[in-house]
Structure formats: C-alpha cells, structure tokens
Design a protein around this motif. Structure first.
Motif, PDB file in Angstrom:
ATOM      1  N   TRP A   1      -8.973   2.818   1.869  1.00 22.46           N
ATOM      2  CA  TRP A   1      -9.197   2.209   0.557  1.00 22.46           C
ATOM      3  C   TRP A   1      -9.957   3.159  -0.361  1.00 22.46           C
ATOM      4  N   TYR A   2      -9.660   3.036  -1.655  1.00 23.72           N
ATOM      5  CA  TYR A   2     -10.378   3.786  -2.691  1.00 23.72           C
ATOM      6  C   TYR A   2     -11.004   2.764  -3.645  1.00 23.72           C
ATOM      7  N   PRO A   3     -12.264   2.382  -3.413  1.00 29.46           N
ATOM      8  CA  PRO A   3     -12.880   1.309  -4.199  1.00 29.46           C
ATOM      9  C   PRO A   3     -12.991   1.642  -5.690  1.00 29.46           C
ATOM     10  N   ALA A   4     -12.824   0.620  -6.517  1.00 27.20           N
ATOM     11  CA  ALA A   4     -13.056   0.737  -7.952  1.00 27.20           C
ATOM     12  C   ALA A   4     -14.511   0.391  -8.247  1.00 27.20           C
TER      13      ALA A   4
ATOM     14  N   THR B   1      -7.992  -0.117  -6.646  1.00 22.06           N
ATOM     15  CA  THR B   1      -6.729   0.086  -7.356  1.00 22.06           C
ATOM     16  C   THR B   1      -5.776   0.974  -6.580  1.00 22.06           C
ATOM     17  N   VAL B   2      -6.261   1.618  -5.509  1.00 21.19           N
ATOM     18  CA  VAL B   2      -5.436   2.503  -4.692  1.00 21.19           C
ATOM     19  C   VAL B   2      -5.749   2.249  -3.219  1.00 21.19           C
TER      20      VAL B   2
ATOM     21  N   GLU C   1       0.825  -1.202   0.000  1.00 21.90           N
ATOM     22  CA  GLU C   1       0.000   0.000   0.000  1.00 21.90           C
ATOM     23  C   GLU C   1       0.865   1.260   0.000  1.00 21.90           C
ATOM     24  N   GLY C   2       0.249   2.372  -0.359  1.00 20.13           N
ATOM     25  CA  GLY C   2       0.942   3.648  -0.380  1.00 20.13           C
ATOM     26  C   GLY C   2       1.529   4.009   0.976  1.00 20.13           C
ATOM     27  N   ASN C   3       2.742   4.551   0.958  1.00 21.87           N
ATOM     28  CA  ASN C   3       3.498   4.965   2.147  1.00 21.87           C
ATOM     29  C   ASN C   3       4.096   3.801   2.930  1.00 21.87           C
ATOM     30  N   ASP C   4       3.969   2.570   2.421  1.00 17.70           N
ATOM     31  CA  ASP C   4       4.530   1.421   3.139  1.00 17.70           C
ATOM     32  C   ASP C   4       5.963   1.182   2.658  1.00 17.70           C
ATOM     33  N   PHE C   5       6.879   2.040   3.053  1.00 14.75           N
ATOM     34  CA  PHE C   5       8.278   1.915   2.654  1.00 14.75           C
ATOM     35  C   PHE C   5       8.919   0.656   3.245  1.00 14.75           C
ATOM     36  N   GLN C   6       8.447   0.233   4.424  1.00 15.24           N
ATOM     37  CA  GLN C   6       9.058  -0.915   5.103  1.00 15.24           C
ATOM     38  C   GLN C   6       8.455  -2.245   4.667  1.00 15.24           C
ATOM     39  N   ASN C   7       7.405  -2.228   3.853  1.00 13.92           N
ATOM     40  CA  ASN C   7       6.762  -3.455   3.360  1.00 13.92           C
ATOM     41  C   ASN C   7       6.252  -4.330   4.498  1.00 13.92           C
ATOM     42  N   THR C   8       5.587  -3.718   5.467  1.00 13.54           N
ATOM     43  CA  THR C   8       5.111  -4.478   6.628  1.00 13.54           C
ATOM     44  C   THR C   8       3.601  -4.471   6.788  1.00 13.54           C
ATOM     45  N   ARG C   9       2.895  -3.643   6.032  1.00 21.36           N
ATOM     46  CA  ARG C   9       1.459  -3.507   6.236  1.00 21.36           C
ATOM     47  C   ARG C   9       0.680  -4.426   5.281  1.00 21.36           C
TER      48      ARG C   9
ATOM     49  N   LYS D   1      -1.248  -5.696   2.292  1.00 21.71           N
ATOM     50  CA  LYS D   1      -1.092  -5.326   0.898  1.00 21.71           C
ATOM     51  C   LYS D   1      -2.413  -4.911   0.247  1.00 21.71           C
ATOM     52  N   LEU D   2      -2.300  -4.173  -0.828  1.00 22.30           N
ATOM     53  CA  LEU D   2      -3.428  -3.957  -1.726  1.00 22.30           C
ATOM     54  C   LEU D   2      -3.628  -5.259  -2.488  1.00 22.30           C
ATOM     55  N   PRO D   3      -4.764  -5.940  -2.321  1.00 21.01           N
ATOM     56  CA  PRO D   3      -4.906  -7.287  -2.890  1.00 21.01           C
ATOM     57  C   PRO D   3      -4.917  -7.285  -4.419  1.00 21.01           C
ATOM     58  N   SER D   4      -4.574  -8.434  -4.978  1.00 27.49           N
ATOM     59  CA  SER D   4      -4.666  -8.637  -6.422  1.00 27.49           C
ATOM     60  C   SER D   4      -6.132  -8.677  -6.842  1.00 27.49           C
ATOM     61  N   TYR D   5      -6.387  -8.474  -8.106  1.00 30.91           N
ATOM     62  CA  TYR D   5      -7.760  -8.532  -8.602  1.00 30.91           C
ATOM     63  C   TYR D   5      -7.769  -8.906 -10.079  1.00 30.91           C
ATOM     64  N   GLY D   6      -8.879  -9.434 -10.521  1.00 31.87           N
ATOM     65  CA  GLY D   6      -9.094  -9.760 -11.925  1.00 31.87           C
ATOM     66  C   GLY D   6     -10.460  -9.268 -12.352  1.00 31.87           C
ATOM     67  N   VAL D   7     -10.511  -8.551 -13.458  1.00 35.57           N
ATOM     68  CA  VAL D   7     -11.755  -7.942 -13.935  1.00 35.57           C
ATOM     69  C   VAL D   7     -12.027  -8.410 -15.359  1.00 35.57           C
ATOM     70  N   ALA D   8     -13.251  -8.873 -15.602  1.00 27.95           N
ATOM     71  CA  ALA D   8     -13.666  -9.324 -16.930  1.00 27.95           C
ATOM     72  C   ALA D   8     -14.707  -8.364 -17.498  1.00 27.95           C
ATOM     73  N   ASN D   9     -14.589  -8.066 -18.778  1.00 28.72           N
ATOM     74  CA  ASN D   9     -15.555  -7.229 -19.492  1.00 28.72           C
ATOM     75  C   ASN D   9     -16.127  -8.005 -20.666  1.00 28.72           C
ATOM     76  N   LEU D  10     -17.300  -7.596 -21.121  1.00 30.34           N
ATOM     77  CA  LEU D  10     -17.945  -8.225 -22.276  1.00 30.34           C
ATOM     78  C   LEU D  10     -18.429  -7.145 -23.233  1.00 30.34           C
ATOM     79  N   LEU D  11     -18.187  -7.360 -24.521  1.00 26.87           N
ATOM     80  CA  LEU D  11     -18.658  -6.447 -25.557  1.00 26.87           C
ATOM     81  C   LEU D  11     -19.390  -7.239 -26.634  1.00 26.87           C
TER      82      LEU D  11
END
Length: 660
Positions: free
Chosen positions: A644-647, A637-638, A592-600, A602-612
């Motif tokens: 959290w900033y939801p998508a 995404t942020v 996550e943002g501002n986590d310089f020490q890599n201890t907090r 994480k912002l989780p992975s995600y997968g998004v599907a679209n259809l056209l």
C-alpha cells in the motif's frame, strides 16, 4: 537547513528594453492581436471542457496545480508519496501510467517527459497560472502523442496592467509557501515575473518536498504589425520517497516509511534542476490571417537515488518547434503546420550515492515529426463542423553499456526503431440557443510507447532489453453530449466509448512491456452547477467501465481504474467579506495494480472532505484557512501486489494574499 524556517521571498524585477528592428513596408497589412492567449479550446468545440479562471485560482488556497485540478476540475489524482505535488492525473479511465496518456501543455507547449516520469506540478507554480483548460477525451489529431485520455493546458500570465500579488502560507508538516507575481507594461513591453518557494516535510516520513522557482515572460509589439514574446524559467526541486507498506503496517501506522524504519532513508530521494526557454513570433491577426513560430528548449538535470546500487543521473534535453499558419473568414477557420520535437536522454548509474563508481551508461534519443491541419466551418446556421488530421513519424535510438558485464547482450545494446501513425477527428456541434448546445465527435487516436517502455536503461533489466516489437496503442473514441445553462443553473451530460488496440502494459510474468490486449472504456460524465446570491455549488460524477476485450484477460476489468468518481463543492458567502467552502471527492474501489485476473483484494473506495474559509477585510487583501482531509480519512490511492501507498491524513494551511 531548518525545514521549518520562516517564510521569506527575495523580490527582484528585470526590465528588458530594446526590440528587433522591423521596417513597416516588410509586413504590409499584417496586424497583431497582442492579447491573444494560448488557448486550446476552440470556440465551438464538440466535446466536454472545464475552464478554471484566474479569480477561481486566486481564491482556491491550493498548494499546487494538481490540488487545483482535484478540487475545482473534478480530476482524480494518485500518489505514491502522499504529496499532491507529485501526483499522477487520471482522465477517461486510465490507471497505470496515466501520465503518459494525459497531455499537459504550458501555453500550448508539451510538458510531458518521453519516459514514464510524471509531470512535476510544482514546476509550474500557481503564481504563474492565468487559466487552466481541461479537455476530456482523445485529442491526438490536434495535439499528437500523450493525448489519448485528454489534455490539460496551463495558460500563464503574459504581462499587461500593473499588478503585484504576494502570498504567504504555513501549516502542518512544516508546510511553508511564499509566492510573488508581478506584471506591468513599459513603453509597449509587457513583462510578468513569478517567484515561488514551496516546502513540506510531508505527511509521511521521508516524504519531503521542496521547490524554488522563478519565471520571467516578456513580449512587445513590433511596429504594431507583429508580436515577439519569450519566457525563461528555472526550478530546483527535491523529493523524498517514503516507499510502500504491508497491509499490517498500513493499518497500524500509515505515516511510517519502510526506508526510515530500515535506517536508509537518506538513500531514497531525488533532486532535479530545470531550465527552460520558449519564444514565439506572431505575424498577423488571430482570427484572420496569422503565422506563428513557437520554439522551446528545456534542460532537466535529475539525480535519482533509490537504494544501494540504484543511483542515477538523468539529463533530459528537449527542443521543440511548431510553425503554423492560420486563416479565417466569417464562417470558417483553418490552421495547418508542422510539429517537431527532439528528446535527448543521458543516463549514468552508480554503485554508491557519492557517485564514485559508474556501473552503467545509456544514451537515448527520440525524434518526432508531425504534420497537422484542422478547420472549423459553419455549414448551416447554429451548426459547427470541426475536423482535424495528423500524420506523425517517430524514431527512437538507444545505446546502453554495462561496465560490470560488458559482454552481456541483455545489458549492452545499440538499437533503433521507428514507426508512423495517423489520427483524425471530426465533430459536429449544434447551438440552437445561447444557453443550449449538443455535440457528437469521433476520434482516431494513438499513443506512442515511452522510451523506458521500449528500452531497459534505468537499472531494471527486462527480458528483452530493447523491444522493437512494441508498437503504439491505436484506437477509436466516440462522444455524444449536451449542455444547458438555464438562468442560475448549468447542466452537462456526456457519454463516451473508447476502444484501444494493443494497449501497452507491463506483463510481470514476461517481465516485459507488451501490447497486452485490446481494451474498451464506456462511460458517462455528468455535471451540475448553480450560482445565485450567496450560494455557489457544483457536482461532477463519472460512471465508467474499463475492461479487456481479448486475450487471456478478456472480460476482466483494467486494474487501478475505479468505476465511480464524484467531486462536489458548496460555497457560501454569509456576509460580504467571508466565504465558506466545502469540498468532497469520492473515488470507488478498484482492482490493485498487476491484478489482471481480478482475484485479489481491491484498493478500497474512499471519500475525502476539505474545508476552506476565506476572509477579505478589504479589496486586494485576503486571509484563508484550508483544511485538507477534514475528517482524517485513512485511505490509499495506489496499491500494487499487496503493498500500500498511503495518502495524506488531515493537513492545515493558513495563508494571506495581498494584491497591490
């Protein structure tokens, strides 16, 4: 105003006549190439490029350029509002402030702001776009500041064969779209007119986004020996700020806005109007001997409201000129020129949204002058050597006054600083066959600090109000790649390594933007494409490591940079008039943002599907249905310091497009 009112478009055409007089004997043996396009991709570029053509854009059903970049360009987006139109684009492992490290051009002219404000993707409507070019990797030597991660060039329509395109769409969250694009030629004068209105309530509360825009381009040949072209554009935009959520709020109700819950949503929004003019005089023939004199001026007047006491008017005026001379022979090309840009910022802050009591005033100017040269040479058959070099000097002047505390030196200052930088690029491309090529390239690069990385004038005090010790990021980039197109297949593999010295970041412990540490980015980009009969498919995958090399954070990963990025698309035409297309994007987890020490967390992975789904009952007429986030994935995404900033969740869009 009723936000869900019916789609409407007001259509008008302005025809300009006349031309500047020019005597034939004044320009002997100068020939114009009237259809020259503002491409930034050299014919034998030693690097990885993606080009999205006009037909693909027309069939995409995308709402904005940003959405097009994600679905067809394999570009990662992030947004704090959930609307793709206000997204930051990420290339080559840059997370925070990536908008300052990806150069966005419109017909070769920079669109990036001098501050940390991102590009408004609705500002350049899709109706205007003829082609999109994506160059991954540093291009500072060729284009200057902001190109540390790559370049995105938007090529607009310049008129020509008569055509009229009308598009209208509506969808969930009160989404409405109306587009008109018209181009024609009259007595040698080529015109292109584009109008667009784009509105949505937003998937989240207080995430409204609205834009109305118009653009006109005009060009003509002068005695068949030169070309004169110019364009004018206007855009008016409004955006709401939904704000962050705690983890509990994010998991329970991600559509909520903390400002709406607090009853102060009407204090969190921005409005801006933008006028732009650009012109170009072209003498000669591109590919032989040619001189160009492009100039541009933009005026952006923005009202920014971010809560009680945080109301500001921000007037930005930008002038740029880039005269250049090019020459070419049978096996070589050369180009050299100057690039000048002047940005003027006038910022007024107010205690209330009615803007009665002004609390602070700031004036900033940034002036940049660069000298550049580039060339391409074929020393041996099928081998192409490209070189570029640039020297650039910049000066920032800043003056700030606080009327409540006129004696406080942290809030009142009048300072300036300047620095010079240099960059160069050398690349070699081997093309033994038409379907096979390989390349290697080295770049020396830099990225200038933005104005609000240097100075505190936006209402957020820094420990040092004008940081004249902050210097440009500098570094090196190395690439090695190859592409092969056997028959119906396309393969590309590109490896890269980039080292930055003194990468700029906000140190929240010091409350200051600093040259934090040296960083390293190592990655591999791969893509596969297939097209045959009724099937079309492509896949882009990037594996990347971004980490700090020195200082107290040595060995830690750069936050907000995922290790894995994947974009895939599969399209099928089961019958002649129907197209079905599936899109998928996977983004790996990141600190996550501002986590310089890599201890907090994480912002989780995600997968998004679209259809056209697209149906073309007859040539020139199409109806489409787009469903973004088909499976209603819950993701963000942020994420910064635990908030959290939801998508956006699932969204529908139904549209019709008619070409006459």
């Amino acid at each position: 105003m009723n936000p869900c009112r019916s789609i409407h478009a007001c259509i008008g055409v302005l025809l300009l006549g006349g031309a500047l007089p020019l005597r034939a004997e004044e320009l002997k043996e100068i020939i114009v190439e009237a259809d020259a396009e503002e491409t930034v991709v050299p014919p034998h570029f030693a690097g990885s490029t993606t080009v999205i053509e006009g037909k693909t854009i027309a069939e995409s059903g995308a709402r904005s350029v940003a959405e097009l970049l994600a679905t067809r360009g394999g570009v990662r987006l992030s947004s704090s509002s959930g609307n793709s139109s206000g997204s930051a684009v990420h290339l080559r492992g840059f997370g925070e402030n990536s908008s300052s490290r990806v150069l966005v051009l419109v017909d070769g002219r920079p669109l990036n702001r001098p501050d940390m404000g991102g590009v408004s993707w609705l500002e350049v409507p899709l109706a205007r776009i003829e082609r999109v070019e994506i160059l991954r990797g540093s291009q500072t030597a060729r284009f200057g500041d902001n190109a540390a991660g790559g370049v995105i060039n938007l090529v607009t329509k310049e008129g020509g064969k008569r055509s009229t395109v009308i598009e209208a769409a509506g969808g969930s969250d009160c989404y409405t779209l109306a587009r008109l694009s018209y181009q024609d030629t009259f007595a040698g004068k080529r015109i292109a007119l584009d109008l667009e209105r784009n509105y949505t309530d937003g998937w989240r509360q207080n995430a409204e986004s609205e834009l109305e825009s118009a653009a006109l381009r005009w060009s003509r040949d002068l005695e068949s020996r030169a070309e004169l072209e110019f364009g004018v554009s206007w855009a008016n935009e409004r955006n709401g700020f939904p704000g962050p959520l705690s983890k509990e709020q994010y998991l329970l109700s991600p559509r909520e806005s903390i400002y709406e819950l607090a009853g102060v949503a009407d204090q969190y929004f921005s409005e801006q109007s933008r006028w732009g003019f650009d012109g170009n005089l072209i003498l000669g023939k591109k590919g032989e001997l040619a001189f160009e004199m492009p100039i541009a001026f933009t005026r952006r007047d923005q009202e920014w409201n971010f809560g009680a006491g945080m109301h500001a008017d921000n007037l930005l005026q930008t002038f740029s000129a880039a005269p250049r001379l090019g020459a070419a022979g049978e096996r070589w090309e050369l180009e050299a020129g100057l690039q000048y840009r002047r940005d003027s910022l006038d910022v007024s802050q107010f205690a209330e949204i009615q803007r009665v009591n002004r609390t602070a005033q700031a004036e900033l100017g940034r002036e940049t002058l660069g000298v550049f040269a580039s060339g391409e040479w074929e020393p041996w058959k099928n081998w192409h050597l490209g070189v570029s070099a640039r020297w650039e000097t910049t000066q920032v002047d800043a003056s700030a006054r606080n009327f409540a505390s006129p004696a406080n030196p942290n809030l009142n200052f009048d300072r300036e600083n300047d620095e010079a930088n240099r960059a160069w690029q050398i690349g070699l491309r081997w093309e033994p066959r038409e379907d096979l090529s390989s390349w290697v390239r080295y770049d020396r690069l830099y990225r200038l600090p933005s104005t609000d990385e240097i100075a505190s004038y936006q209402g957020y005090p820094l420990t040092r109000p004008f940081n004249d010790q902050l210097r440009a990021e500098t570094g090196h980039n190395l690439e090695l790649g190859s592409e092969w197109s056997p028959g119906d297949w396309r393969f590309r593999l590109n490896g890269f390594a980039q080292w930055l010295e003194g990468e700029i970041a906000f140190d929240y412990l010091q409350n200051l933007n600093v040259n934090l540490a040296d960083t390293r980015r190592l990655g591999v980009e791969s893509s596969i494409g297939y097209s045959r009969g009724i099937w079309e498919a492509d896949l882009h995958y990037t594996n990347l490591i971004a980490e700090y090399e020195g200082g107290v954070y040595a060995g830690k990963q750069v936050y907000l940079v995922p290790r894995h990025e994947l974009t895939a698309r599969l399209a099928c035409r089961p019958v002649e008039k129907v197209m079905i297309q599936g899109e998928y994007q996977y983004i790996g987890d990141a600190f996550e943002g501002n986590d310089f020490q890599n201890t907090r967390e994480k912002l989780p992975s995600y997968g998004v599907a679209n259809l056209l789904l697209r149906y073309e009952p007859k040539p020139g007429l199409s109806v489409y249905l787009r469903v973004n986030n088909l499976l209603d994935e819950h993701y963000a995404t942020v994420k910064y310091s635990g908030v959290w900033y939801p998508a956006s969740g699932r969204q529908f869009q139904l549209g019709i497009r008619r070409e006459l």
